[in-house]
Design an enzyme around this catalytic site. Sequence first.
Site, mmCIF file in Angstrom:
data_model
loop_
_atom_site.group_PDB
_atom_site.id
_atom_site.type_symbol
_atom_site.label_atom_id
_atom_site.label_comp_id
_atom_site.label_asym_id
_atom_site.label_seq_id
_atom_site.Cartn_x
_atom_site.Cartn_y
_atom_site.Cartn_z
ATOM 1 N N HIS A 177 -27.809 41.281 92.624
ATOM 2 C CA HIS A 177 -26.580 41.393 93.424
ATOM 3 C C HIS A 177 -26.869 41.193 94.906
ATOM 4 C CE1 HIS A 177 -23.215 42.426 90.853
ATOM 5 N NE2 HIS A 177 -23.889 43.388 90.236
ATOM 6 N N HIS B 28 -30.791 43.479 87.467
ATOM 7 C CA HIS B 28 -29.367 43.197 87.660
ATOM 8 C C HIS B 28 -28.923 43.563 89.082
ATOM 9 C CE1 HIS B 28 -25.077 43.236 86.007
ATOM 10 N NE2 HIS B 28 -24.944 43.806 87.199
ATOM 11 N N GLU B 29 -29.338 44.746 89.550
ATOM 12 C CA GLU B 29 -28.873 45.216 90.872
ATOM 13 C C GLU B 29 -29.531 44.452 92.017
ATOM 14 O OE1 GLU B 29 -26.294 46.801 90.678
ATOM 15 O OE2 GLU B 29 -26.479 47.547 88.630
ATOM 16 N N GLN C 273 -21.140 45.551 96.039
ATOM 17 C CA GLN C 273 -20.075 45.821 95.073
ATOM 18 C C GLN C 273 -19.024 46.787 95.585
ATOM 19 O OE1 GLN C 273 -22.980 46.553 91.644
ATOM 20 N NE2 GLN C 273 -21.193 45.679 90.627
ATOM 21 N N CYS D 103 -21.161 43.980 83.810
ATOM 22 C CA CYS D 103 -21.214 44.252 85.257
ATOM 23 C C CYS D 103 -19.884 44.842 85.681
ATOM 24 C CB CYS D 103 -21.472 42.948 86.007
ATOM 25 S SG CYS D 103 -21.470 43.127 87.807
ATOM 26 N N LEU D 104 -19.902 45.885 86.499
ATOM 27 C CA LEU D 104 -18.666 46.518 86.966
ATOM 28 C C LEU D 104 -17.818 45.542 87.775
ATOM 29 C CD1 LEU D 104 -20.030 50.019 88.052
ATOM 30 C CD2 LEU D 104 -18.855 49.418 85.918
ATOM 31 N N GLY E 25 -25.636 51.464 87.389
ATOM 32 C CA GLY E 25 -26.242 50.930 88.605
ATOM 33 C C GLY E 25 -25.167 50.333 89.482
HETATM 34 CO CO CO Z 1 -23.354 44.192 88.384
#
Ligand code: CO
Length: 196
Positions: free
Chosen positions: A157, A153-154, A54, A111-112, A49
């Site tokens: 963000h 999660h997304e 991001q 998380c990226l 995701g």
């Molecule tokens: Co994340």
Amino acid sequence: MGKLDIVRAGHPILRGVAQAIEPDELGSKPLSQLVRNMVEAMRRAPGVGLAAPQIGVAKRVIVLEDAERLMANLTPEQRAEKGRVPFALRTIVNPTLELVGEPDAVFFEGCLSVPGFSALVPRAKEVIVRGTDEKGNPVEWQASGWPARILQHEVDHLQGTLYIDRMLSRTFGVNDEVGSRWSSLSIAEVREKLRA
Ligand code: CO
């Protein structure tokens, strides 16, 4: 910073509130280019995701996708427990999230934008997400298990919230350590040993 580079924790855009996509942006070239960039960045990472902030764009757009090859290290039992199933690419513009039930599903999450770490995070098992695709077609998805976790999660963000704000902080660890020490234990055992 390149258009596909993923912003990491410490960058203020990850703590801001992303802006809604306006009606006249739906179906536009810049929006479809943004979505293409997001999908490419997500796949390159690889991740399941990504939210527009991001890649440095403070707009309310998320993409998510899960594939068999990304869950190859999980046993069938682990997949079933997490509700992790492959699903095709989804793009959701201006998503709103309705949580079904309490945040009582607890699993390791990363998380990226916080690369190399993970922690246990409580999330609702099931959600309903509503929004549109990039052309403005309505989207409604009732998701459970891992897709529900990714959605929570997304969408977080877009509000400037990271999983580290919701994690059981005593379980935070470097991925190598988490993988080698904790991944074979049940979540209940991990919580007991870490007193989390
Ligand atoms: Co994340």
